[in-house]
Each structure stands twice: as structure tokens, then as C-alpha cells.
Motif scaffolding. Structure first.
Motif, PDB file in Angstrom:
ATOM      1  N   VAL A   1     -25.878  -1.222  83.596  1.00 31.66           N
ATOM      2  CA  VAL A   1     -26.823  -2.015  82.461  1.00 31.66           C
ATOM      3  C   VAL A   1     -27.196  -3.419  83.254  1.00 31.66           C
ATOM      4  CG1 VAL A   1     -26.732  -2.806  80.421  1.00 31.66           C
ATOM      5  CG2 VAL A   1     -26.007  -0.567  80.782  1.00 31.66           C
ATOM      6  N   PRO A   2     -26.004  -4.081  83.478  1.00 28.14           N
ATOM      7  CA  PRO A   2     -26.498  -5.505  84.216  1.00 28.14           C
ATOM      8  C   PRO A   2     -27.566  -5.536  85.315  1.00 28.14           C
ATOM      9  CG  PRO A   2     -24.068  -5.328  84.139  1.00 28.14           C
ATOM     10  CD  PRO A   2     -24.691  -4.100  83.724  1.00 28.14           C
ATOM     11  N   TRP A   3     -27.297  -4.428  86.211  1.00 33.73           N
ATOM     12  CA  TRP A   3     -28.577  -4.329  87.269  1.00 33.73           C
ATOM     13  C   TRP A   3     -29.954  -3.808  86.385  1.00 33.73           C
ATOM     14  CZ3 TRP A   3     -28.463  -6.719  91.687  1.00 33.73           C
ATOM     15  CH2 TRP A   3     -27.090  -6.459  92.455  1.00 33.73           C
ATOM     16  N   GLY A   4     -29.865  -3.117  85.563  1.00 34.14           N
ATOM     17  CA  GLY A   4     -31.156  -2.659  84.906  1.00 34.14           C
ATOM     18  C   GLY A   4     -31.677  -3.991  84.324  1.00 34.14           C
ATOM     19  N   ALA A   5     -30.734  -4.585  83.789  1.00 38.08           N
ATOM     20  CA  ALA A   5     -31.596  -5.807  82.877  1.00 38.08           C
ATOM     21  C   ALA A   5     -32.150  -6.718  83.784  1.00 38.08           C
ATOM     22  CB  ALA A   5     -30.498  -6.426  81.912  1.00 38.08           C
ATOM     23  N   VAL A   6     -31.696  -7.191  84.984  1.00 36.84           N
ATOM     24  CA  VAL A   6     -32.110  -8.000  86.287  1.00 36.84           C
ATOM     25  C   VAL A   6     -33.226  -7.383  86.620  1.00 36.84           C
ATOM     26  CG1 VAL A   6     -31.595  -8.905  88.362  1.00 36.84           C
ATOM     27  CG2 VAL A   6     -29.801  -8.856  86.782  1.00 36.84           C
ATOM     28  N   ALA A   7     -33.340  -6.023  86.908  1.00 40.65           N
ATOM     29  CA  ALA A   7     -34.551  -5.498  87.391  1.00 40.65           C
ATOM     30  C   ALA A   7     -35.669  -5.596  86.493  1.00 40.65           C
ATOM     31  CB  ALA A   7     -34.349  -3.911  87.692  1.00 40.65           C
ATOM     32  N   ASP A   8     -35.308  -5.526  85.049  1.00 42.10           N
ATOM     33  CA  ASP A   8     -36.498  -5.553  83.899  1.00 42.10           C
ATOM     34  C   ASP A   8     -37.026  -7.127  84.093  1.00 42.10           C
ATOM     35  OD1 ASP A   8     -36.341  -3.215  83.003  1.00 42.10           O
ATOM     36  OD2 ASP A   8     -34.778  -3.684  81.506  1.00 42.10           O
ATOM     37  N   ARG A   9     -36.042  -8.028  84.625  1.00 44.56           N
ATOM     38  CA  ARG A   9     -36.597  -9.538  84.446  1.00 44.56           C
ATOM     39  C   ARG A   9     -37.283 -10.082  85.803  1.00 44.56           C
ATOM     40  NH1 ARG A   9     -31.569 -10.239  82.360  1.00 44.56           N
ATOM     41  NH2 ARG A   9     -30.846 -11.486  84.149  1.00 44.56           N
TER      42      ARG A   9
ATOM     43  N   GLY B   1     -32.234  -9.499  74.442  1.00 39.69           N
ATOM     44  CA  GLY B   1     -33.037  -8.362  74.025  1.00 39.69           C
ATOM     45  C   GLY B   1     -32.786  -7.133  74.555  1.00 39.69           C
ATOM     46  N   GLN B   2     -31.599  -6.670  75.109  1.00 43.22           N
ATOM     47  CA  GLN B   2     -31.350  -5.624  75.471  1.00 43.22           C
ATOM     48  C   GLN B   2     -30.524  -4.926  74.085  1.00 43.22           C
ATOM     49  OE1 GLN B   2     -30.210  -8.142  77.528  1.00 43.22           O
ATOM     50  NE2 GLN B   2     -31.662  -8.020  78.847  1.00 43.22           N
TER      51      GLN B   2
ATOM     52  N   VAL C   1     -33.044  11.226  83.248  1.00 44.52           N
ATOM     53  CA  VAL C   1     -33.406   9.918  83.315  1.00 44.52           C
ATOM     54  C   VAL C   1     -34.699   9.679  83.045  1.00 44.52           C
ATOM     55  CG1 VAL C   1     -33.865   8.653  85.490  1.00 44.52           C
ATOM     56  CG2 VAL C   1     -31.785   9.779  85.412  1.00 44.52           C
ATOM     57  N   THR C   2     -35.500  10.630  83.358  1.00 49.05           N
ATOM     58  CA  THR C   2     -37.094  10.398  82.574  1.00 49.05           C
ATOM     59  C   THR C   2     -37.103  10.242  81.107  1.00 49.05           C
ATOM     60  OG1 THR C   2     -37.633  11.677  84.546  1.00 49.05           O
ATOM     61  CG2 THR C   2     -39.343  11.276  82.962  1.00 49.05           C
ATOM     62  N   ALA C   3     -36.418  11.158  80.414  1.00 51.86           N
ATOM     63  CA  ALA C   3     -36.365  11.144  79.052  1.00 51.86           C
ATOM     64  C   ALA C   3     -35.865   9.712  78.691  1.00 51.86           C
ATOM     65  CB  ALA C   3     -35.520  11.966  78.664  1.00 51.86           C
ATOM     66  N   ALA C   4     -34.949   9.295  79.307  1.00 53.37           N
ATOM     67  CA  ALA C   4     -34.176   7.862  78.883  1.00 53.37           C
ATOM     68  C   ALA C   4     -35.396   6.776  79.286  1.00 53.37           C
ATOM     69  CB  ALA C   4     -33.034   7.608  79.690  1.00 53.37           C
TER      70      ALA C   4
ATOM     71  N   GLY D   1     -35.533  -0.338  83.006  1.00 48.26           N
ATOM     72  CA  GLY D   1     -34.317  -0.521  83.738  1.00 48.26           C
ATOM     73  C   GLY D   1     -33.156  -0.655  82.911  1.00 48.26           C
ATOM     74  N   THR D   2     -33.029  -1.306  81.587  1.00 48.16           N
ATOM     75  CA  THR D   2     -31.894  -1.087  80.875  1.00 48.16           C
ATOM     76  C   THR D   2     -31.776   0.262  80.118  1.00 48.16           C
ATOM     77  OG1 THR D   2     -32.385  -3.519  80.306  1.00 48.16           O
ATOM     78  CG2 THR D   2     -31.039  -2.400  78.551  1.00 48.16           C
ATOM     79  N   ALA D   3     -32.698   0.885  79.753  1.00 46.67           N
ATOM     80  CA  ALA D   3     -32.344   2.222  79.304  1.00 46.67           C
ATOM     81  C   ALA D   3     -31.819   3.087  80.267  1.00 46.67           C
ATOM     82  CB  ALA D   3     -33.860   2.758  78.826  1.00 46.67           C
ATOM     83  N   LEU D   4     -32.418   2.852  81.617  1.00 41.87           N
ATOM     84  CA  LEU D   4     -31.691   3.920  82.646  1.00 41.87           C
ATOM     85  C   LEU D   4     -30.518   3.310  82.828  1.00 41.87           C
ATOM     86  CD1 LEU D   4     -34.743   4.223  85.290  1.00 41.87           C
ATOM     87  CD2 LEU D   4     -34.179   5.649  83.278  1.00 41.87           C
ATOM     88  N   GLY D   5     -30.022   2.252  83.139  1.00 39.16           N
ATOM     89  CA  GLY D   5     -28.604   1.593  83.206  1.00 39.16           C
ATOM     90  C   GLY D   5     -27.851   2.144  82.203  1.00 39.16           C
TER      91      GLY D   5
END
Length: 384
Positions: free
Chosen positions: A54-62, A188-189, A311-314, A324-328
Motif C-alpha cells: 500500500v505505501p508503494w502504491g500510494a507513492v506511485a500514485d503521487r 486521501g487513501q 488485479v484488473t478488477a481492483a 496504485g493504492t487499490a492494487l496495493g
């Protein structure tokens, strides 16, 4: 190009958490471990990945995928190199670190697929990316045992470190975002992480990981230790199952694109996996060895074929810029179960017998299908 490099990164990352089980007999001998202990060692990378997704996904979103995947790749390579000269405990810590850094690939490469491909082609594109997981494991299963036998377990770790570093260089050179991609600010996650549909999908994914990792982490031990098949042959059969699983991920992606959704095919695969493991449990100690292998290989392949759909559904449930957050989040459930399954299934196999380990896999696949019941989980973006 982005899909190709992302798939290579995904496959290289899979070489660690799915390919290392191919040398589990040599790991046990090298470190002096029992079956549950080697399960804990192999689960260390999964635990690290789970905590960081989740942290990596949030960073990827930013910040985008390139920075996240490059930093994570080089960090994972360094940890794998550190595992080479270590004892069992330090090797476990190093694999935990490799999981922490390697989690960047899981969140960011999936986000790249979501941003580069439209919905009607996204299932196949994500299938290509997810197919790299069993293919990476298959290549590792075909090559790593020879390295471990010929040069030793430390060299096997160094080989994985070198491949990971090489792919990290490719990421730094070629990965980029499409024009107009949505970036989000910090925070906002909560909107994503609290969505009930994502929570239900994540729970179902975690349950489906039990049969996947019962096969993926312990298939070589089952074939070699229980059925008496030579270790090299068992590793080769494991590689075949991984290749078949990769083909299944491609087929599932195409199926979902044509069906216009991911959940229908995911439900069907859950039922097939449950039936397959139940059948293998019935055959294990009663049928000829060749028939057991003939049932185990397609069942293991089916257990590895569903990931791209989930993964795609998420990602498609997430609001713009939050993929990125959803996939995380979805992958965190997977890796939590992936951490627990090898030692748990190994303990069940030792204490109760391999038949009951297969029954456990069938029960969890059945539970996943119940969680995915039509009407309780629908497709579409999170409101917000």
C-alpha cells in the motif's frame, strides 16, 4: 515498451517469491531446516511485500511508476546479494528486505497497465503482465536448481540479485507515463481502503492464494518428498505447471475482455480450482503416480491463472489516480495469505498428511467463490 519492461520486472520479482521454492530441498540441506522452517524462510519475502504494497502504491500514485520501480528494484537486488553469504536467520531477514523493496513492482507495474491501456484491452494487457509471474517462476525452476547443485545456494541468491538489478536498469531507462495521466496529492487513501467492494475482492483474492501457494510453494516437496519423484524432475514438472499457469492468465484476460467484466470469469475459475484440488486429494494416495501428476499439473496451473482478473478488477474499482493504492490493497491480502500458506500447509502436510493440505486448498477456493457471490460484489469505480 512499458508493458514489456513492467512484465520483465514482474517476472524477475516472481523469481524470488515463486522461483525460490524450486530449490527448497537444497535450501533445507544448506541451512539445516525442517519443512515448516523452510516454509517460514520462503514466506519472509512475502511478508515484506505485504507490509510495503500500500505505501508503494500510494507513492506511485503521487510520483509515477519509474521512480518507484527503479528504487525498489535496486533495493531488492542489494538484499538478495546480502542473503548469499548469510546463515538461515540473516537470509530470512534479507529476503524480508527483498520483499519490502520488490513490492514496488507489484503496485507500480499494475498501475502502468491501468494508465496505458483502455478498458476493452486491459484484461489482455494485465494478463500479459501477470503471465510474467509464472513464466519468471518457470524459468527460475528450470535453471536455479542447476545453479544450486553446481555452484551452491549462495550463488543462486547472487544470480537472482544480478537479474533483479539488470531489470531495474531497464525500468530506469524505458518506463514512462502516458500524456495526461492523473497524479494525486498526498493523503486521501482512506476512500479506497474503506470501500466494501475492494475489501470483499481482497478477501476473495487472499483465499484464492491458499491453493495457489499450496501448489506454488510446496509442489516440489509434494512430488519429491511424498511421491518419490527425483528433485530435478519435480522441479521440471513445477516449471511446466508455471508455464501452463501463464497461458491460463492470458486466456483469462482475453475471456474477461470479451465478457466485458472480470468477476464472472473469476467466479468460474474459483469453482474449477476447488474441484481440481478436491479431485487431487481423492487421488493422492489411491491412484498411480502418473495419474496423480496428470491431475496435479492442470490443477496447479488453474490455481495460478486467476490473478490478472482480480488485479484488473481492483484497479477498475479505484477512482482516477488511485489505481496504485487499490492494487496495493488487493495485493496486500494476497501476500498476507502467501506468507501464512507455506508454513501452514507444510505443517498440515506433516501433521495430518498431504491429502489434508490439498483439502485445505479446496475449502479456501470454495470460500472465495462464496465471497464473490453475484449481487454482493459488482464492478465499477469507487464513488468519490
Amino acid at each position: 515498451m512499458v508493458l514489456l519492461v513492467g512484465a520483465l520486472a514482474q517476472g524477475t520479482n516472481a523469481a524470488v517469491f515463486l522461483g525460490l521454492p524450486s530449490i527448497s530441498p537444497y535450501l533445507r540441506e544448506h541451512f539445516g531446516l525442517s519443512l515448516p522452517q523452510v516454509g517460514l524462510l520462503l514466506g519472509a519475502a512475502n511478508l515484506g511485500t505485504m507490509l510495503a504494497l500500500v505505501p508503494w502504491g500510494a507513492v506511485a500514485d503521487r510520483r509515477g511508476e519509474r521512480l518507484v520501480m527503479a528504487v525498489g528494484g535496486f533495493g531488492a537486488a542489494a538484499c538478495l546479494a546480502l542473503a548469499a553469504p548469510s546463515g538461515a536467520v540473516l537470509a530470512g531477514v534479507a529476503l524480508f528486505g527483498a520483499g519490502l523493496f520488490g513490492a514496488s513492482v507489484n503496485a507500480a507495474s499494475g498501475r502502468a497497465v491501468l494508465t496505458w491501456f483502455p478498458r476493452e484491452r486491459r484484461g489482455l494487457a494485465m494478463g500479459v503482465r501477470q503471465t510474467a509471474v509464472p513464466l519468471g517462476a518457470a524459468v527460475t525452476a528450470a535453471l536455479l536448481p542447476a545453479v544450486a547443485v553446481g555452484s551452491g545456494v549462495p550463488v543462486a541468491f547472487l544470480a537472482l540479485a544480478g537479474a533483479t538489478a539488470l531489470v531495474a536498469v531497464a525500468v530506469a531507462v524505458w518506463v514512462r507515463e502516458p500524456p495526461g495521466v492523473v497524479r494525486v496529492a498526498r493523503g486521501g487513501q482512506g476512500l479506497v481502503l474503506a470501500d466494501r467492494r475492494l475489501l470483499r475482492l481482497s478477501l476473495a483474492s487472499g483465499l484464492l492464494v491458499v491453493p495457489q501457494f499450496t501448489a506454488g510453494a510446496l509442489l516440489v516437496e509434494l512430488l519429491h518428498g511424498h511421491l518419490g519423484i527425483a528433485a530435478a524432475t519435480a522441479a521440471a514438472l513445477f516449471a511446466v505447471a508455471q508455464v501452463l499457469g501463464g497461458a491460463g492468465r492470458l486466456a483469462a484476460g482475453i475471456w474477461s475482455d470479451r465478457a466485458g467484466g472480470r468477476l464472472g470469469p473469476l467466479r468460474s475459475i474459483g469453482v474449477a480450482v476447488a474441484l481440481g484440488f478436491a479431485g487431487c486429494a481423492a487421488l493422492l494416495d489411491t491412484a498411480p503416480r502418473w495419474l496423480v501428476c496428470a491431475a496435479l499439473l492442470p490443477t496447479a496451473a488453474l490455481a495460478m491463472s486467476w490473478n490478472g482478473l482480480a488485479v484488473t478488477a481492483a484497479g477498475e474499482l479505484a477512482p482516477p489516480g488511485r489505481g496504485g493504492t487499490a492494487l496495493g490493497m488487493q495485493n496486500s491480502a494476497n501476500y498476507l495469505t502467501a506468507t501464512v500458506t507455506p508454513p501452514l500447509a507444510g505443517w498440515v502436510a506433516m501433521a495430518l498428511g498431504w491429502t489434508w493440505a490439498l483439502v485445505l486448498a479446496a475449502v479456501c477456493a470454495t470460500a472465495a467463490r462464496v465471497v464473490l457471490a453475484r449481487g454482493k460484489l459488482t464492478e465499477g469505480p469507487v464513488a468519490g
